[in-house]
Design a protein around this motif. Sequence first.
Motif, PDB file in Angstrom:
ATOM      1  N   ILE A  81       0.833  -1.201   0.000  1.00  0.00           N
ATOM      2  CA  ILE A  81       0.000   0.000   0.000  1.00  0.00           C
ATOM      3  C   ILE A  81       0.869   1.252   0.000  1.00  0.00           C
ATOM      4  O   ILE A  81       0.574   2.239  -0.688  1.00  0.00           O
ATOM      5  N   HIS A  85       0.245   3.343  -3.241  1.00  0.00           N
ATOM      6  CA  HIS A  85      -0.651   4.467  -2.974  1.00  0.00           C
ATOM      7  C   HIS A  85       0.009   5.598  -2.194  1.00  0.00           C
ATOM      8  O   HIS A  85      -0.633   6.629  -1.959  1.00  0.00           O
ATOM      9  N   SER A 219      -6.667   5.785  -4.801  1.00  0.00           N
ATOM     10  CA  SER A 219      -7.227   5.038  -3.689  1.00  0.00           C
ATOM     11  C   SER A 219      -7.871   5.960  -2.672  1.00  0.00           C
ATOM     12  O   SER A 219      -7.333   7.023  -2.342  1.00  0.00           O
ATOM     13  N   LEU A 221      -7.897   5.370   0.304  1.00  0.00           N
ATOM     14  CA  LEU A 221      -7.019   5.368   1.475  1.00  0.00           C
ATOM     15  C   LEU A 221      -6.224   6.666   1.595  1.00  0.00           C
ATOM     16  O   LEU A 221      -5.789   7.033   2.694  1.00  0.00           O
ATOM     17  N   TYR A 232     -11.080  -0.697   3.225  1.00  0.00           N
ATOM     18  CA  TYR A 232     -10.378  -0.862   1.941  1.00  0.00           C
ATOM     19  C   TYR A 232     -10.336  -2.341   1.591  1.00  0.00           C
ATOM     20  O   TYR A 232      -9.947  -3.186   2.405  1.00  0.00           O
ATOM     21  N   ASP A 234      -8.966  -5.273  -1.145  1.00  0.00           N
ATOM     22  CA  ASP A 234      -8.037  -5.606  -2.225  1.00  0.00           C
ATOM     23  C   ASP A 234      -7.705  -7.087  -2.106  1.00  0.00           C
ATOM     24  O   ASP A 234      -8.211  -7.781  -1.228  1.00  0.00           O
TER      25      ASP A 234
END
Length: 399
Positions: A81, A85, A219, A221, A232, A234
């Motif tokens: 992540i 992101h 994202s 996030l 979230y 994934d």
Amino acid sequence: MPQVVPSFERIGEENAFAVLARASALAEQGHDIVNLGIGQPDMPTPPHIVEAGIKALRDGHHGYTPAIGITPLREAVARDIQRRHRVEVSPDSVMIVPGGKVTMFMAILMFGAPGVEILYPDPGFPIYRSMIAFTGATPVPVPIREENGFAFSAEETLSLVTERTRLLIVNSPANPTGGVTPKAEIDALVEGLAAYPDIAVLSDEIYGTMTYDGQAHHSLLAYEGIRDRLIYLDGASKTYAMTGWRLGWSVWPKPFYDAARKLAVNSHSCVNAATQWAGIAALDGPQDCVAAMVAEFNRRRSLVVEGLNALPNVSCITPKGAFYAFPNITETGWRAKTLATALLEEAGVAVIGGPDFGVYGEGYLRLSYANSPENITRALERMKTFLARTNGHESSTSL
């Protein structure tokens, strides 16, 4: 006879599996079927990931793991992540689950109840509505419109919020449409949600690595203002061609995490150990396999869009993400599910009718281009011949 509780009558299905079963049955009867229905990469899982799973078994990883997942995998998810992101999450907020659906199941169970409304994308993944209905909550479809490039509209989404709304589900890149919502719309949605602090958000980002034409995936996030109520979703199924391994993960705000852990303990206990070690190899290993897969999907995307737009009375905008095309078949004169059935039974092409993804799916089909260019070409040729022959009229012939 014993009776199950009425809520089970409200559970829907994912018709892609029903189409797969019918296509398989026809193939077993000797018919030549091209399957563009199921959303599954046709590439094998990359070898280094397979070897990591085999090694884990040989090393004796045969037992239970913590319900939340092994620490090394949760740490690997957090690193991924951060890499993708540019967002820092604690491994203690990560949960390892058997596929993406489990996170949907958990989130919707947490917030769904009679008298509650849950907003979900339509056309969208059918399990959203199915699980919402199961809880007794009211499913409220958020229209995903072709004129918006199949991106969601922040304004239209926010207009559907009421005092009964408890959960909003968003999905970009999207199944079944291939739409990618631009940052400006996401910004507007997050800004609007500031007025509704009691609404949780489930962001389904399972196709987050699959965007084209320079489109970036943004994202949710990354939006600090909603992190305390954002779930979230994934996983490895699409990105690493690991559909059968059943490996997903989610990031939970602290107030929801323990509830999710308890659901895991009460349902699946844990993800099998070898798969988790394979997941570490997927996330921490070389990512050129992902880039190569997306490049191949991009090549097929061009093939399928060009071919669909050459069909009689069919139009198809170019999808910006995932591996689905969602052509408009309104001008053919066919109802979508009727046409999907006829194409399978009479032309040997498996596709999914748009209404299987929601009330706004009428007039569309979903085709997966996670199949070989040769098969895509064969399917398009068969579709062209069939549509030219029937000219909008139901055919009575069969395979």
